[in-house]
Design a protein around this motif. Structure first.
Motif: not given
Length: 305
Positions: A64-67, A122-125
């Motif tokens: 998870v990337f949450a900018p 946020h981005i799930h990868i």
């Protein structure tokens, strides 16, 4: 706030992709042809089966990337996901110690724009740990690597990192905790310290207090957190991490010391007030005396005339 990065090795990727796809928007993957979760998983499994026959117990990275939405609002989320993965891969090694080549990574990102606990997009990868050459990406310290990558993203944009923001928040908690104790001491009038009353004053200063209760039922400590903080920053800080003088074993003495300090300040203020009143009285008396002398001189000059 600052960006947040998380990562862990997982055994199954289907549930994650189903959730990410259902709640979000698929972004451009790398070394992936398929679009649906089933197609993405099938391609990753083919690579896993080809080299290891599916024997790796946790062949995926769930990330998870949450900018921060305010600092990154003008950026393209697709490019952002790939930049994050490129920086992330530069910190990775295989089990044989080889540096991971970003271009060999197989991953699929999804953007979630709904209001999460953190209330930010946020981005799930999902990333395959098995590389095309059969090497397995090490999962050692992968959580810390994800966090460090998010901080690197922020630093590259001259933004505060999560650690720096955390220090700022801890400083705010410490300040409010002491302000609450001071206000409590002002009203206590020689009373002994009471945890519940302090809790009420903390609430007035925007702090939530939660007690740490041992299995025996004994209160072993307490935590403080900011009322207005949310998500990743709705952190509970141990009293010992805020200030050693605020721990259960010491706060009573700290409270008594604060009462004495306030009493000294009150005594000094009273002494100053009395001195100022005395000085005012002395000046008024001197002025009255000068006025009387002036009147006497005036009368004397009138008599001689």
């Amino acid at each position: 706030m600052a960006s947040i990065g998380k990562s862990q090795a997982i055994a199954h990727g289907q549930a994650l992709l189903d959730y990410a796809n259902r709640k979000g928007i698929g972004l451009e993957g790398q070394n992936i042809v398929g679009e649906t979760p089933q197609e993405v998983i099938r391609e990753m499994r083919e690579q896993q089966q080809l080299h290891h026959g599916g024997t790796i117990s946790k062949p995926y990275f769930s990330m998870v990337f949450a900018p921060d939405p305010n600092d990154y609002r003008s950026e393209d989320m697709n490019q952002l996901a790939h930049e994050y993965m490129k920086r992330f891969s530069s910190r990775l090694k295989t089990h044989t110690g080889e540096q991971v080549d970003f271009s060999s990574l197989q991953f699929k990102p999804y953007l979630h724009e709904e209001m999460s606990e953190r209330k930010v997009p946020h981005i799930h990868i999902l990333c395959n740990r098995i590389l095309p050459n059969g090497e397995v990406i090490s999962d050692s310290w992968v959580g810390k690597i994800a966090k460090a990558t998010a901080e690197e993203m922020d630093k590259s944009r001259k933004l505060k990192t999560a650690e720096e923001v955390g220090k700022d928040l801890r400083a705010v908690v410490k300040q409010r905790a002491h302000e609450a104790l001071t206000d409590y001491a002002k009203t206590a009038k020689g009373e002994q310290f009471d945890q519940q009353k302090y809790r009420e004053f903390c609430k007035k200063h925007g702090l939530e207090m939660s007690l740490s209760v041992a299995s025996t039922g004994r209160i072993s400590g307490y935590y403080l957190q900011l009322d207005e903080a949310r998500g990743e920053y709705h952190t509970k800080y141990k009293a010992s991490d805020i200030d050693k003088q605020l721990t259960l074993s010491r706060i009573d003495k700290t409270f008594q010391a604060e009462q004495l300090r306030l009493m000294r300040l009150a005594a000094e203020a009273e002494k100053k007030r009395r001195a100022e009143e005395e000085e005012k009285r002395r000046r008024e008396e001197e002025q009255i005396k000068r006025n009387k002398n002036e009147q006497d001189r005036n009368r004397g000059r009138g008599w001689h005339l």
